[in-house]
Design an enzyme around this catalytic site. Structure first.
Site, PDB file in Angstrom:
ATOM      1  N   HIS A 263       1.002   1.487  -0.362  1.00 58.61           N
ATOM      2  CA  HIS A 263       1.296   0.056  -0.291  1.00 58.61           C
ATOM      3  C   HIS A 263       2.636  -0.186  -0.984  1.00 58.61           C
ATOM      4  O   HIS A 263       2.797   0.110  -2.163  1.00 58.61           O
ATOM      5  CB  HIS A 263       0.178  -0.739  -0.982  1.00 58.61           C
ATOM      6  CG  HIS A 263       0.371  -2.222  -0.910  1.00 58.61           C
ATOM      7  ND1 HIS A 263      -0.235  -3.009   0.043  1.00 58.61           N
ATOM      8  CD2 HIS A 263       1.115  -3.059  -1.671  1.00 58.61           C
ATOM      9  CE1 HIS A 263       0.118  -4.271  -0.129  1.00 58.61           C
ATOM     10  NE2 HIS A 263       0.935  -4.325  -1.171  1.00 58.61           N
ATOM     11  N   HIS A 306      -2.468  -5.190 -10.372  1.00 59.45           N
ATOM     12  CA  HIS A 306      -1.264  -5.093 -11.192  1.00 59.45           C
ATOM     13  C   HIS A 306      -1.635  -5.016 -12.665  1.00 59.45           C
ATOM     14  O   HIS A 306      -2.213  -5.946 -13.204  1.00 59.45           O
ATOM     15  CB  HIS A 306      -0.387  -6.339 -11.039  1.00 59.45           C
ATOM     16  CG  HIS A 306       0.065  -6.622  -9.646  1.00 59.45           C
ATOM     17  ND1 HIS A 306      -0.765  -6.671  -8.575  1.00 59.45           N
ATOM     18  CD2 HIS A 306       1.304  -6.892  -9.171  1.00 59.45           C
ATOM     19  CE1 HIS A 306      -0.089  -6.966  -7.487  1.00 59.45           C
ATOM     20  NE2 HIS A 306       1.184  -7.096  -7.825  1.00 59.45           N
ATOM     21  N   GLU A 328       4.712 -14.117 -11.519  1.00 59.43           N
ATOM     22  CA  GLU A 328       4.511 -14.404 -10.103  1.00 59.43           C
ATOM     23  C   GLU A 328       3.878 -15.782  -9.926  1.00 59.43           C
ATOM     24  O   GLU A 328       2.732 -16.004 -10.340  1.00 59.43           O
ATOM     25  CB  GLU A 328       3.617 -13.345  -9.461  1.00 59.43           C
ATOM     26  CG  GLU A 328       4.175 -11.930  -9.542  1.00 59.43           C
ATOM     27  CD  GLU A 328       3.226 -10.894  -8.975  1.00 59.43           C
ATOM     28  OE1 GLU A 328       2.118 -11.282  -8.547  1.00 59.43           O
ATOM     29  OE2 GLU A 328       3.571  -9.708  -8.959  1.00 59.43           O
ATOM     30  N   HIS A 352       0.596 -15.894 -12.284  1.00 60.37           N
ATOM     31  CA  HIS A 352       0.189 -14.665 -12.951  1.00 60.37           C
ATOM     32  C   HIS A 352       1.345 -14.231 -13.838  1.00 60.37           C
ATOM     33  O   HIS A 352       2.417 -13.886 -13.349  1.00 60.37           O
ATOM     34  CB  HIS A 352      -0.154 -13.580 -11.927  1.00 60.37           C
ATOM     35  CG  HIS A 352      -1.247 -13.981 -10.988  1.00 60.37           C
ATOM     36  ND1 HIS A 352      -1.256 -13.639  -9.660  1.00 60.37           N
ATOM     37  CD2 HIS A 352      -2.369 -14.720 -11.198  1.00 60.37           C
ATOM     38  CE1 HIS A 352      -2.337 -14.127  -9.084  1.00 60.37           C
ATOM     39  NE2 HIS A 352      -3.031 -14.796 -10.002  1.00 60.37           N
ATOM     40  N   HIS A 358      -4.037  -8.836 -12.286  1.00 61.05           N
ATOM     41  CA  HIS A 358      -4.490  -9.642 -11.155  1.00 61.05           C
ATOM     42  C   HIS A 358      -4.438  -8.791  -9.904  1.00 61.05           C
ATOM     43  O   HIS A 358      -3.937  -7.679  -9.915  1.00 61.05           O
ATOM     44  CB  HIS A 358      -3.628 -10.903 -10.992  1.00 61.05           C
ATOM     45  CG  HIS A 358      -2.173 -10.628 -10.819  1.00 61.05           C
ATOM     46  ND1 HIS A 358      -1.340 -10.350 -11.874  1.00 61.05           N
ATOM     47  CD2 HIS A 358      -1.392 -10.558  -9.711  1.00 61.05           C
ATOM     48  CE1 HIS A 358      -0.112 -10.139 -11.427  1.00 61.05           C
ATOM     49  NE2 HIS A 358      -0.119 -10.244 -10.115  1.00 61.05           N
TER      50      HIS A 358
END
Length: 423
Positions: A263, A306, A328, A352, A358
């Site tokens: 990813h 994360h 973020e 976040h 998160h």
């Protein structure tokens, strides 16, 4: 004074200019505007009240590292009061100081009325405007821009503009102080991809020669000031240059992604970036998650969790982790965000903070972990975005005290994540 001729008609106009002559040539931005009257023809600015909506007091609310999510922000109704774009600005979070040209602020606008004989300009930085509900007809000194949901508009520092709406309107604003928005470097991607320069649109000169009582609002040091003048500020008959307002349709974004495994980081979805004073570090990135194909193999496809040194293992797949050194702020323009389909709604937002964990909710994790990894479409009918920044963002008093909008149960979306580790 300059004389401009169209072959049969001549008119004397006053020429003004935005420029940054000390910048290197490749970074120089300037525009020449040919006006009927110079913009200096106005009465003195006087302070106007904007509290508690527009707020840059980053120390006023107690800091919190918790994940935060707001339900869709309420749009005012005409039955209650008419609220225009200036009156509808509300600051959610930010960092830094516009006086030293370092930092950002995140706002929402919540309005239901046009600005009429009123203009706004931002002396502190640039506005990146993301409509979510209702189209905006923005009159600028360079011409008119119609900006609808799933489009964005950038109004750069110092540019006067007026916003007309046709009904309830809601959207998000990313304000940057450090520099101006620009396209990210493509590196090994090559010449084409992400947001292409050809798809950005600038307005055509469209002047008003109108004598009327007009109010010009200036945002300066985070406060609002108003000056009166006896004519429209949109009296620019012609202009040329490259320091201009512009818009972009998010459907034009050419997404790139992996075709093998793993990813990729969200930087592959960067539409625009604003560099900071630290090489290679952004003051802010505007990132979108558009409709696209997902084809990775041997991979947990949704965004991984994360947090530095954190890893969740599955019997077949793993959700990798990364050092979360960015803040973020996420918003949803339309549809259902793939990582939180049931609980994140258009017109709402989440924050976040740096080094706070998160990622996908439990439902998304279970579904993705057990799905057959065949090519599939992702995010059709959806447009989520992220304001990402290297600054640690503080929440304003207004946003922290929205008790009817702050989702106190946000943390619960991860509580049912199960242990899958075994020897």
């Amino acid at each position: 004074m300059d004389t401009i001729s169209n072959g049969t008609y001549m008119k004397t106009l006053l020429r003004t200019c935005w420029c940054r002559p000390a910048a290197p040539r490749f970074r120089n931005r300037r525009s020449w505007l040919y006006r009927i009257r110079p913009s200096v023809v106005h009465k003195p600015f006087v302070p106007i009240d904007c509290a508690p909506r527009l707020d840059y007091a980053w120390d006023a609310a107690a800091p919190t590292p918790n994940q935060l999510r707001w339900k869709p922000f309420d749009v005012p109704t005409r039955q209650a009061a008419e609220v225009d774009f200036v009156q509808g600005l509300h600051t959610i979070c930010g960092a830094g100081d516009c006086r030293v040209r370092q930092g950002i602020a995140v706002h929402v606008y919540l309005c239901n009325a046009s600005m009429r004989d009123r203009a706004l300009y931002n002396a502190d930085g640039d506005f990146l405007i993301v409509p979510q509900l209702g189209a905006l007809l923005i009159t600028t000194e360079f011409g008119k821009i119609r900006c609808e949901p799933n489009e964005i508009c950038v109004i750069q520092q110092g540019m006067r503009f007026n916003v007309a709406v046709s009904g309830p309107s809601r959207g998000y604003i990313l304000e940057v102080f450090d520099d101006h928005f620009q396209l990210p470097e493509l590196g090994p991607i090559g010449a084409n991809g992400l947001a292409n320069p050809r798809d950005f649109q600038t307005p055509v000169a469209c002047y008003e020669d109108r004598e009327t009582d007009y109010e010009v609002v200036c945002k300066y040091h985070g406060k609002l000031f108003a000056a009166e003048q006896d004519h429209s500020p949109f009296d620019v008959v012609a202009w040329h240059g490259n320091y201009v307002p512009f818009k972009y349709h998010l459907d034009k974004f050419m997404a790139v992604n992996t075709v093998s495994f793993d990813h990729c980081d969200p930087s592959i979805f960067t539409v625009l970036t604003c560099p900071s004073g630290k090489a290679g570090t952004a003051a802010a990135d505007f990132v979108i998650f558009p409709p696209r194909w997902s084809v990775q193999e041997h991979t947990f496809r949704p965004p991984y969790y994360h947090l530095e040194q954190h890893q969740i293992l599955h019997a077949y797949l793993s959700a990798r982790s990364a050092g979360n050194c960015m803040s973020e702020f996420m918003g949803l323009i339309k549809g259902r965000y793939e990582a939180k389909e049931e609980s994140f709604h258009p017109g709402g937002a989440s924050l976040h903070s740096i080094m706070t964990p998160h990622g996908p909710d439990a439902s998304c994790f279970e579904t993705a972990s057990n799905s057959e990894l065949k090519p599939e479409r992702v995010a059709d009918g959806t447009q989520a975005f992220m304001f990402e920044t290297s600054y640690s963002l503080a929440v304003t008093n207004w946003a922290a005290k929205l008790t009817n909008k702050l989702d106190d149960d946000y943390y619960k979306c991860w509580q049912s994540l199960k242990k899958h580790f075994s020897f």
